[in-house]
Design a protein around this motif. Structure first.
Motif, PDB file in Angstrom:
ATOM      1  N   UNK A 135       2.423   8.537  10.508  1.00 23.56           N
ATOM      2  CA  UNK A 135       1.420   7.770   9.765  1.00 23.56           C
ATOM      3  C   UNK A 135       0.068   8.468   9.830  1.00 23.56           C
ATOM      4  N   UNK A 136      -0.651   8.477   8.706  1.00 28.31           N
ATOM      5  CA  UNK A 136      -1.996   9.030   8.703  1.00 28.31           C
ATOM      6  C   UNK A 136      -2.315   9.910   7.519  1.00 28.31           C
ATOM      7  N   UNK A 137      -1.305  10.254   6.727  1.00 29.59           N
ATOM      8  CA  UNK A 137      -1.564  11.078   5.550  1.00 29.59           C
ATOM      9  C   UNK A 137      -2.214  12.398   5.914  1.00 29.59           C
ATOM     10  N   UNK A 138      -3.253  12.776   5.170  1.00 29.69           N
ATOM     11  CA  UNK A 138      -3.919  14.051   5.387  1.00 29.69           C
ATOM     12  C   UNK A 138      -4.503  14.167   6.795  1.00 29.69           C
ATOM     13  N   UNK A 139      -4.755  13.032   7.436  1.00 30.48           N
ATOM     14  CA  UNK A 139      -5.303  13.059   8.795  1.00 30.48           C
ATOM     15  C   UNK A 139      -4.329  13.691   9.775  1.00 30.48           C
ATOM     16  N   UNK A 140      -3.011  13.554   9.505  1.00 30.41           N
ATOM     17  CA  UNK A 140      -2.020  14.134  10.412  1.00 30.41           C
ATOM     18  C   UNK A 140      -1.425  15.436   9.892  1.00 30.41           C
ATOM     19  N   UNK A 141      -1.280  15.592   8.576  1.00 22.92           N
ATOM     20  CA  UNK A 141      -0.641  16.822   8.115  1.00 22.92           C
ATOM     21  C   UNK A 141      -1.635  17.894   7.689  1.00 22.92           C
ATOM     22  N   UNK A 142      -2.869  17.505   7.366  1.00 16.88           N
ATOM     23  CA  UNK A 142      -3.794  18.464   6.794  1.00 16.88           C
ATOM     24  C   UNK A 142      -4.862  18.990   7.732  1.00 16.88           C
ATOM     25  N   UNK A 169       7.691   3.957   7.542  1.00 20.15           N
ATOM     26  CA  UNK A 169       7.669   5.381   7.228  1.00 20.15           C
ATOM     27  C   UNK A 169       8.964   5.803   6.531  1.00 20.15           C
ATOM     28  N   UNK A 170       8.988   7.055   6.087  1.00 23.22           N
ATOM     29  CA  UNK A 170      10.159   7.648   5.419  1.00 23.22           C
ATOM     30  C   UNK A 170      10.561   6.879   4.161  1.00 23.22           C
ATOM     31  N   UNK A 171       9.562   6.353   3.461  1.00 26.67           N
ATOM     32  CA  UNK A 171       9.812   5.659   2.196  1.00 26.67           C
ATOM     33  C   UNK A 171       9.029   6.383   1.100  1.00 26.67           C
ATOM     34  N   UNK A 209       3.623   1.719   2.894  1.00 22.92           N
ATOM     35  CA  UNK A 209       4.816   2.539   2.751  1.00 22.92           C
ATOM     36  C   UNK A 209       4.378   4.005   2.801  1.00 22.92           C
ATOM     37  N   UNK A 210       4.881   4.737   3.796  1.00 19.45           N
ATOM     38  CA  UNK A 210       4.505   6.133   4.005  1.00 19.45           C
ATOM     39  C   UNK A 210       5.718   7.036   3.785  1.00 19.45           C
ATOM     40  N   UNK A 211       5.537   8.106   2.996  1.00 20.60           N
ATOM     41  CA  UNK A 211       6.637   9.002   2.668  1.00 20.60           C
ATOM     42  C   UNK A 211       7.075   9.858   3.853  1.00 20.60           C
ATOM     43  N   UNK A 262       0.862  -1.178   0.000  1.00 16.16           N
ATOM     44  CA  UNK A 262       0.000   0.000   0.000  1.00 16.16           C
ATOM     45  C   UNK A 262       0.900   1.230   0.000  1.00 16.16           C
ATOM     46  N   UNK A 263       0.716   2.110  -0.965  1.00 16.84           N
ATOM     47  CA  UNK A 263       1.503   3.337  -1.042  1.00 16.84           C
ATOM     48  C   UNK A 263       0.688   4.467  -0.426  1.00 16.84           C
ATOM     49  N   UNK A 264       1.088   4.923   0.743  1.00 13.83           N
ATOM     50  CA  UNK A 264       0.380   5.997   1.427  1.00 13.83           C
ATOM     51  C   UNK A 264      -0.442   5.494   2.594  1.00 13.83           C
ATOM     52  N   UNK A 265      -0.344   6.210   3.721  1.00 13.83           N
ATOM     53  CA  UNK A 265      -1.056   5.768   4.927  1.00 13.83           C
ATOM     54  C   UNK A 265      -2.209   6.690   5.284  1.00 13.83           C
ATOM     55  N   UNK A 266      -2.767   7.351   4.275  1.00 14.81           N
ATOM     56  CA  UNK A 266      -3.952   8.168   4.505  1.00 14.81           C
ATOM     57  C   UNK A 266      -5.193   7.305   4.593  1.00 14.81           C
ATOM     58  N   UNK A 267      -6.370   7.923   4.587  1.00 16.03           N
ATOM     59  CA  UNK A 267      -7.614   7.152   4.759  1.00 16.03           C
ATOM     60  C   UNK A 267      -7.833   6.079   3.706  1.00 16.03           C
ATOM     61  N   UNK A 268      -7.463   6.326   2.443  1.00 16.21           N
ATOM     62  CA  UNK A 268      -7.637   5.303   1.403  1.00 16.21           C
ATOM     63  C   UNK A 268      -6.737   4.109   1.676  1.00 16.21           C
ATOM     64  N   UNK A 269      -5.464   4.376   1.978  1.00 16.73           N
ATOM     65  CA  UNK A 269      -4.519   3.298   2.243  1.00 16.73           C
ATOM     66  C   UNK A 269      -4.864   2.505   3.479  1.00 16.73           C
TER      67      UNK A 269
END
Length: 464
Positions: free
Chosen positions: A175-182, A210-212, A169-171, A145-152
């Motif tokens: 972890x959390x995608x838009x849930x944590x940064x947005x 993370x960091x990938x 794999x989270x860049x 899974x590429x990305x740990x946001x809600x879809x991932x």
């Protein structure tokens, strides 16, 4: 009768207090309030609310259990379809989805479905140690899974329950995608809620690294050809900000809402213990009318700025949630409607000192059904400010497209996928904002769930 019981109000922080802190605005229901509100549900034989939910949660089923005092049962009902109930209960646009379809809302106020989901989700977090996930035996297939946001997270949860070995794999470093940064802390607490929801996904056996950066650290092809994954789901979101292309956008003090909110959330600008490099200014103008614009303007206010929304249409066309607009107004946010920037003004040092705007009027509806804004000639005026934040939407980062051969994208840079998430590359699926552009958390989750089912069909893994 249930329909004669008025909708149970939700306790909130006082606007004068909360506009100076980052603590959660809405305080949620306690048990007594939740059971009272749940008793209003008509338990319709044809639940329109469930049909309007993008992940099709059994809404009458879980509400009936709340009304009966069986919160654990309600949590189990929701868990069958949603891996992020505490998140969805806070940030989903219920008024245009489940609550908008509530039959009770025809003559009375609809059932407060979102607040009830939040209540159940928070109960599940508090009782996580008592919730033992029964997982099927592994089926021998691996999915990346590429990305740990809600879809991932939604895709990973469903696949794990089906017996797949799943790795996200989270860049970023969290972890959390838009849930944590947005989404700001005052709408969605990170450690108390998001981190706990992620832990629940991990308990399903999902591994997260993370960091990938897929496209830099490794490619989609590497995942399939070298890492031994049988399929890949791309849920990398849409983090590339849009600007207007007007004069002055390169001045100091002009930010994208994406950068502004990321600095606030991931770099803890809201916490006095952190010395975060962020500048909210004395007077900040936020351009846009969506939920991200509301998040940015309310964040700027909390960081000490006099904060103003500038939007080119009228309030009736605001795409932001009614609740968020209401909260912003309560907190003293100024709204300048039917206003559009044409130039950002800077001083000799290259710092923003104002923004030139024009007045607008509404003409005929555009392709989306909203009335098109038309410039009033000669209506130019200036707003003094030292910060301008552009909240005009985002598009997907082109990195995955440029490093994945045969992956079709459209003119907006979004990955082309069918309703089930199948892309032009066999074995590669996609969903959420990476496909649609910036949308809602629940729509991304729905896309992740559909893709999980399509991946299962594609791999044809045997059931144990």
């Amino acid at each position: 009768m249930a329909n004669r019981i008025p909708r149970t109000p939700v306790r909130e922080q006082d606007p004068e207090v909360r506009s100076h802190n980052f603590e959660e605005v809405c305080l949620g229901y306690d048990r007594e309030e939740a059971e009272l509100e749940a008793s209003r549900c008509l338990n319709c034989k044809v639940p329109h609310c469930q049909a309007k939910c993008p992940v099709h949660v059994d809404i009458p089923g879980f509400i009936a259990r709340v009304a009966a005092g069986d919160t654990a049962g309600a949590a189990a009902v929701i868990a069958a379809d949603s891996s992020l109930p505490s998140v969805c209960g806070r940030v989903c646009p219920q008024e245009s989805q489940c609550e908008g379809a509530c039959v009770l809302g025809i003559k009375f106020e609809p059932v407060s479905i979102g607040k009830l989901e939040r209540y159940v989700g928070d109960w599940a977090i508090a009782h996580a140690d008592e919730q033992k996930a029964e997982l099927p035996a592994r089926n021998g297939k691996k999915v990346a899974i590429v990305g740990s946001g809600p879809a991932g997270l939604a895709c990973a949860s469903d696949l794990a329950r089906m017996g797949y070995e799943v790795k996200i794999f989270e860049a970023l470093h969290e972890v959390g995608g838009v849930l944590v940064y947005g989404i700001p802390e005052f709408r969605l607490p990170k450690q108390r809620i998001v981190a706990k929801e992620v832990e629940a996904v991990k308990r399903l056996g999902v591994e997260i690294e993370t960091d990938v950066i897929i496209g830099r650290t490794m490619t989609v092809d590497d995942l399939l050809d070298k890492q031994g994954f049988d399929a890949v789901f791309v849920g990398s979101g849409a983090g590339l900000p849009r600007f207007m292309g007007i004069e002055g956008e390169n001045l100091n003090g002009v930010f994208s809402a994406n950068e502004f909110l990321t600095r606030t959330n991931l770099m803890h600008a809201y916490d006095e213990e952190y010395d975060t490099p962020i500048f909210a200014g004395r007077r900040a103008v936020i351009v846009g009318g969506g939920n991200v614009a509301m998040d940015a303007v309310r964040t700027a206010k909390r960081l000490g700025a006099e904060a103003i929304i500038v939007y080119r249409r009228s309030e009736a066309e605001l795409p932001a949630r009614v609740e968020e607009v209401h909260h912003a107004k309560q907190e003293g946010i100024e709204f300048k409607m039917l206003t559009n920037p044409v130039r950002i003004i800077g001083n000799e040092a290259g710092q923003v000192e104002g923004i030139e705007c024009v007045e607008m009027e509404l003409g005929e509806p555009d392709a989306s059904g909203r009335r098109s804004p038309i410039v009033k000639e000669g209506s130019n005026f200036r707003i003094d400010c030292d910060v301008v934040i552009m909240a005009l939407g985002t598009s997907p980062n082109p990195l995955i497209k440029s490093t994945t051969k045969g992956l079709e994208t459209n003119r907006r840079g979004c990955i082309v996928a069918d309703e089930e998430g199948r892309t032009s590359r066999p074995g590669v699926f996609a969903g959420g904002d990476a496909v649609t552009g910036a949308a809602t958390v629940i729509l991304a989750m729905g896309a992740g769930r559909k893709a999980a089912a399509a991946i299962d069909e594609y791999l044809g893994a045997p059931r144990n």
